[in-house]
Design a protein around this motif. Sequence first.
Motif, PDB file in Angstrom:
ATOM      1  N   HIS A  89       0.866  -1.183   0.000  1.00  0.00           N
ATOM      2  CA  HIS A  89       0.000   0.000   0.000  1.00  0.00           C
ATOM      3  C   HIS A  89       0.896   1.223   0.000  1.00  0.00           C
ATOM      4  O   HIS A  89       1.864   1.293   0.748  1.00  0.00           O
ATOM      5  N   ILE A  90       0.567   2.165  -0.866  1.00  0.00           N
ATOM      6  CA  ILE A  90       1.440   3.322  -1.063  1.00  0.00           C
ATOM      7  C   ILE A  90       0.660   4.590  -0.726  1.00  0.00           C
ATOM      8  O   ILE A  90      -0.436   4.800  -1.252  1.00  0.00           O
ATOM      9  N   SER A  91       1.214   5.437   0.128  1.00  0.00           N
ATOM     10  CA  SER A  91       0.570   6.710   0.449  1.00  0.00           C
ATOM     11  C   SER A  91       1.318   7.815  -0.297  1.00  0.00           C
ATOM     12  O   SER A  91       2.383   7.567  -0.859  1.00  0.00           O
ATOM     13  N   PRO A  92       0.764   9.036  -0.316  1.00  0.00           N
ATOM     14  CA  PRO A  92       1.459  10.087  -1.081  1.00  0.00           C
ATOM     15  C   PRO A  92       2.908  10.284  -0.639  1.00  0.00           C
ATOM     16  O   PRO A  92       3.763  10.620  -1.446  1.00  0.00           O
ATOM     17  N   LEU A  93       3.207  10.067   0.623  1.00  0.00           N
ATOM     18  CA  LEU A  93       4.562  10.334   1.105  1.00  0.00           C
ATOM     19  C   LEU A  93       5.474   9.116   1.091  1.00  0.00           C
ATOM     20  O   LEU A  93       6.677   9.247   1.299  1.00  0.00           O
ATOM     21  N   SER A  94       4.951   7.909   0.863  1.00  0.00           N
ATOM     22  CA  SER A  94       5.868   6.765   0.958  1.00  0.00           C
ATOM     23  C   SER A  94       6.818   6.668  -0.219  1.00  0.00           C
ATOM     24  O   SER A  94       6.499   7.040  -1.344  1.00  0.00           O
ATOM     25  N   TYR A 153      19.301  -0.666   4.548  1.00  0.00           N
ATOM     26  CA  TYR A 153      18.719   0.386   3.694  1.00  0.00           C
ATOM     27  C   TYR A 153      17.423  -0.169   3.084  1.00  0.00           C
ATOM     28  O   TYR A 153      17.241  -0.160   1.874  1.00  0.00           O
ATOM     29  N   CYS A 154      16.531  -0.672   3.942  1.00  0.00           N
ATOM     30  CA  CYS A 154      15.404  -1.469   3.438  1.00  0.00           C
ATOM     31  C   CYS A 154      14.215  -0.655   2.977  1.00  0.00           C
ATOM     32  O   CYS A 154      13.287  -1.216   2.395  1.00  0.00           O
ATOM     33  N   GLY A 155      14.190   0.674   3.200  1.00  0.00           N
ATOM     34  CA  GLY A 155      13.041   1.468   2.768  1.00  0.00           C
ATOM     35  C   GLY A 155      11.760   0.920   3.392  1.00  0.00           C
ATOM     36  O   GLY A 155      11.712   0.660   4.595  1.00  0.00           O
ATOM     37  N   ILE A 156      10.715   0.730   2.572  1.00  0.00           N
ATOM     38  CA  ILE A 156       9.438   0.225   3.093  1.00  0.00           C
ATOM     39  C   ILE A 156       9.419  -1.303   3.129  1.00  0.00           C
ATOM     40  O   ILE A 156       8.363  -1.926   3.160  1.00  0.00           O
ATOM     41  N   GLY A 157      10.605  -1.900   3.089  1.00  0.00           N
ATOM     42  CA  GLY A 157      10.715  -3.344   3.309  1.00  0.00           C
ATOM     43  C   GLY A 157      10.408  -4.206   2.101  1.00  0.00           C
ATOM     44  O   GLY A 157      10.133  -5.400   2.245  1.00  0.00           O
ATOM     45  N   THR A 158      10.482  -3.615   0.919  1.00  0.00           N
ATOM     46  CA  THR A 158      10.128  -4.393  -0.275  1.00  0.00           C
ATOM     47  C   THR A 158      11.077  -5.581  -0.476  1.00  0.00           C
ATOM     48  O   THR A 158      10.619  -6.719  -0.616  1.00  0.00           O
ATOM     49  N   ILE A 159      12.381  -5.338  -0.449  1.00  0.00           N
ATOM     50  CA  ILE A 159      13.323  -6.446  -0.655  1.00  0.00           C
ATOM     51  C   ILE A 159      13.216  -7.419   0.524  1.00  0.00           C
ATOM     52  O   ILE A 159      13.192  -8.640   0.336  1.00  0.00           O
ATOM     53  N   PRO A 203      11.840   6.644   9.999  1.00  0.00           N
ATOM     54  CA  PRO A 203      10.862   5.926  10.827  1.00  0.00           C
ATOM     55  C   PRO A 203       9.551   5.600  10.100  1.00  0.00           C
ATOM     56  O   PRO A 203       9.018   4.507  10.246  1.00  0.00           O
ATOM     57  N   GLN A 204       9.037   6.555   9.302  1.00  0.00           N
ATOM     58  CA  GLN A 204       7.762   6.295   8.607  1.00  0.00           C
ATOM     59  C   GLN A 204       7.892   5.131   7.636  1.00  0.00           C
ATOM     60  O   GLN A 204       6.944   4.375   7.426  1.00  0.00           O
ATOM     61  N   ALA A 205       9.074   5.007   7.017  1.00  0.00           N
ATOM     62  CA  ALA A 205       9.275   3.899   6.081  1.00  0.00           C
ATOM     63  C   ALA A 205       9.203   2.579   6.836  1.00  0.00           C
ATOM     64  O   ALA A 205       8.645   1.588   6.350  1.00  0.00           O
ATOM     65  N   ILE A 206       9.746   2.568   8.059  1.00  0.00           N
ATOM     66  CA  ILE A 206       9.686   1.343   8.878  1.00  0.00           C
ATOM     67  C   ILE A 206       8.235   1.048   9.284  1.00  0.00           C
ATOM     68  O   ILE A 206       7.822  -0.119   9.292  1.00  0.00           O
ATOM     69  N   ASP A 207       7.454   2.091   9.562  1.00  0.00           N
ATOM     70  CA  ASP A 207       6.018   1.865   9.830  1.00  0.00           C
ATOM     71  C   ASP A 207       5.381   1.185   8.621  1.00  0.00           C
ATOM     72  O   ASP A 207       4.621   0.222   8.767  1.00  0.00           O
ATOM     73  N   ASP A 208       5.688   1.708   7.435  1.00  0.00           N
ATOM     74  CA  ASP A 208       5.142   1.109   6.199  1.00  0.00           C
ATOM     75  C   ASP A 208       5.614  -0.335   6.058  1.00  0.00           C
ATOM     76  O   ASP A 208       4.851  -1.213   5.671  1.00  0.00           O
ATOM     77  N   ALA A 209       6.902  -0.563   6.365  1.00  0.00           N
ATOM     78  CA  ALA A 209       7.466  -1.910   6.216  1.00  0.00           C
ATOM     79  C   ALA A 209       6.725  -2.900   7.117  1.00  0.00           C
ATOM     80  O   ALA A 209       6.353  -3.996   6.691  1.00  0.00           O
ATOM     81  N   ARG A 210       6.486  -2.495   8.366  1.00  0.00           N
ATOM     82  CA  ARG A 210       5.780  -3.390   9.300  1.00  0.00           C
ATOM     83  C   ARG A 210       4.356  -3.645   8.814  1.00  0.00           C
ATOM     84  O   ARG A 210       3.867  -4.770   8.843  1.00  0.00           O
ATOM     85  N   ALA A 211       3.688  -2.576   8.336  1.00  0.00           N
ATOM     86  CA  ALA A 211       2.311  -2.742   7.845  1.00  0.00           C
ATOM     87  C   ALA A 211       2.308  -3.654   6.621  1.00  0.00           C
ATOM     88  O   ALA A 211       1.427  -4.512   6.472  1.00  0.00           O
ATOM     89  N   ASN A 212       3.293  -3.495   5.744  1.00  0.00           N
ATOM     90  CA  ASN A 212       3.363  -4.340   4.542  1.00  0.00           C
ATOM     91  C   ASN A 212       3.614  -5.801   4.903  1.00  0.00           C
ATOM     92  O   ASN A 212       3.058  -6.699   4.275  1.00  0.00           O
ATOM     93  N   ASN A 219       8.123 -13.487   9.785  1.00  0.00           N
ATOM     94  CA  ASN A 219       9.542 -13.679  10.101  1.00  0.00           C
ATOM     95  C   ASN A 219      10.400 -12.493   9.680  1.00  0.00           C
ATOM     96  O   ASN A 219      11.574 -12.635   9.383  1.00  0.00           O
ATOM     97  N   ALA A 220       9.794 -11.298   9.615  1.00  0.00           N
ATOM     98  CA  ALA A 220      10.570 -10.096   9.287  1.00  0.00           C
ATOM     99  C   ALA A 220      10.480  -9.106  10.435  1.00  0.00           C
ATOM    100  O   ALA A 220       9.400  -8.837  10.955  1.00  0.00           O
ATOM    101  N   GLU A 221      11.644  -8.596  10.841  1.00  0.00           N
ATOM    102  CA  GLU A 221      11.712  -7.590  11.904  1.00  0.00           C
ATOM    103  C   GLU A 221      12.362  -6.349  11.332  1.00  0.00           C
ATOM    104  O   GLU A 221      13.260  -6.452  10.501  1.00  0.00           O
ATOM    105  N   PHE A 222      11.950  -5.182  11.831  1.00  0.00           N
ATOM    106  CA  PHE A 222      12.509  -3.958  11.263  1.00  0.00           C
ATOM    107  C   PHE A 222      13.061  -3.050  12.348  1.00  0.00           C
ATOM    108  O   PHE A 222      12.459  -2.917  13.410  1.00  0.00           O
ATOM    109  N   TYR A 223      14.201  -2.447  12.072  1.00  0.00           N
ATOM    110  CA  TYR A 223      14.845  -1.550  13.019  1.00  0.00           C
ATOM    111  C   TYR A 223      15.037  -0.181  12.385  1.00  0.00           C
ATOM    112  O   TYR A 223      15.496  -0.077  11.247  1.00  0.00           O
ATOM    113  N   VAL A 224      14.704   0.873  13.150  1.00  0.00           N
ATOM    114  CA  VAL A 224      14.945   2.237  12.679  1.00  0.00           C
ATOM    115  C   VAL A 224      16.355   2.645  13.075  1.00  0.00           C
ATOM    116  O   VAL A 224      16.752   2.467  14.226  1.00  0.00           O
TER     117      VAL A 224
END
Length: 489
Positions: free
Chosen positions: A300-305, A337-343, A361-370, A378-383
Amino acid sequence: MDYQKNQLITLTIEDIGVEGEGIGKVDGFTFFVKDAVVGDVIQARVMKTKKNYGYARLEQILEPSGDRTEPKCPYHRQCGGCQIQAISYEKQLEFKEKKIRGNLMRIGGFSAEQVDAWMEPIVGMEDPWHYRNKAQYPVGCDKEGNIITGFYAGRTHSIIANTECLLGAPENKEILESILAYMRRNRVSAYDETTGKGLVRHILIRKGFTSKEFMVCLVINAPKKISGAYLPNQQDLIQALTKLQGMTSISVSINREQTNVIMGYEVHTIWGSDTISDVIHVRDMQKEGYPFTGTELTFHISPLSFYQVNPVQTEKLYSLALEYAGLTGKETVWDLYCGIGTISLFLAGSAKKVCGVEIIPQAIDDARANAARNGIENAEFYVGKAEEVLPEFYAKQENQGSDMLHPDVIVVDPPRKGCDEACLDTMLKMQPERIVYVSCDSATLARDLKILCEGGYEIQKVRGVDQFGMTVHVETCVLITRDKKGQNS
Ligand code: SAH
């Protein structure tokens, strides 16, 4: 040799520079000529000279190069967005491969034999037009005061009216004209950079290539709501835009700063949903035509992601990173450098565990939501900064003697400046079996590969992926292993 400004010179273009410019010599003196193509014989006007080289402007093509093609966009010289539109697509790919190869040799210090042994054929685009899923158009007025939108003329902020950029979605034209018509009907003002007055600054359009959903965001210079709405006669705009097929999200972003930054932090949805969705498929990069494997992920992509702008080639790039990672289901993988966690999410399906690290931080929020949206657990994200998070983790691991999240594979996809040395050093200390380096700048890539190879690692494969046809940019994916045994094929 002395050359005067405005002097006409005749020269043959013999090489292409990193920015796509033609390079030729007159009596041993080198000139850089924008828009000239290798093999052209041209007449050019001298603009500026330095001690050993100069810049000239293409005036006339006396004998066109065989590598030339008729540029499709009438504005390509003024715009500067497509630096190499006049070169046939096949030759563009050749140029990009040569650029990667040249940087590995010149900056990385590797030999031609080594580089030739590593390089796999560049992954080109089937259709190098209309590939971008995101476009940002400035809004302003022409000399007569008519509201226009288009693009900035190269290196300036004067807007050239054009609603048909050939790299963007064909539907953008209708969306833009419908917004301009709304503005004219309702006397909505365009923002003026010099005075800081006027309302509409930019129009952002995003398209979900798979979902066919459209998002429109108007960046406005408005302090607050105007009688309950953000725009004059807002309903008129909504009515016009929602007539268009696929319209899913309409929003405004408030930006009152006198700055070059396009988007404001505040975004308000005025119609429809806050996001659009898109699907990325995993592809088999070893088979012809790179068929889908059946695995897909929804974002899901928002205007700022942040989201890669060429979705078709992104699938290929990520699939290549996945292939190079050589996962069997047992590995712990770090995606720096995972951005919104796509890779990260691409890798998660074939790994035991994935840890993503990203500075925003917002990119990590997106990554967790994605991750949640795709049922990935099995994916964890760190800011944090990769060059800080990784060393801290390594120090902790050394102290506690735990190897719980010890990386078997590290994937990096840094911005153009490449990896920080502290990050590379820690990677070397952590000794993963494999490193996959995804790079958008082969010069910093070459510099970093040199460090990794001096630290005992070996390059196995290098492959270019063209994400940006008509421009000089190219992505590169590299497989690096700890030793020959680490090789996955
Ligand atoms: N892999 C992602 C993003 C790649 S772009 C994708 O394909 O979509 C590079 C990312 O690195 C950006 O999201 C940027 O915010 C992030 N970044 C920049 N400097 C960083 C640093 N020092 N540490 C961690 N992340 C960083």
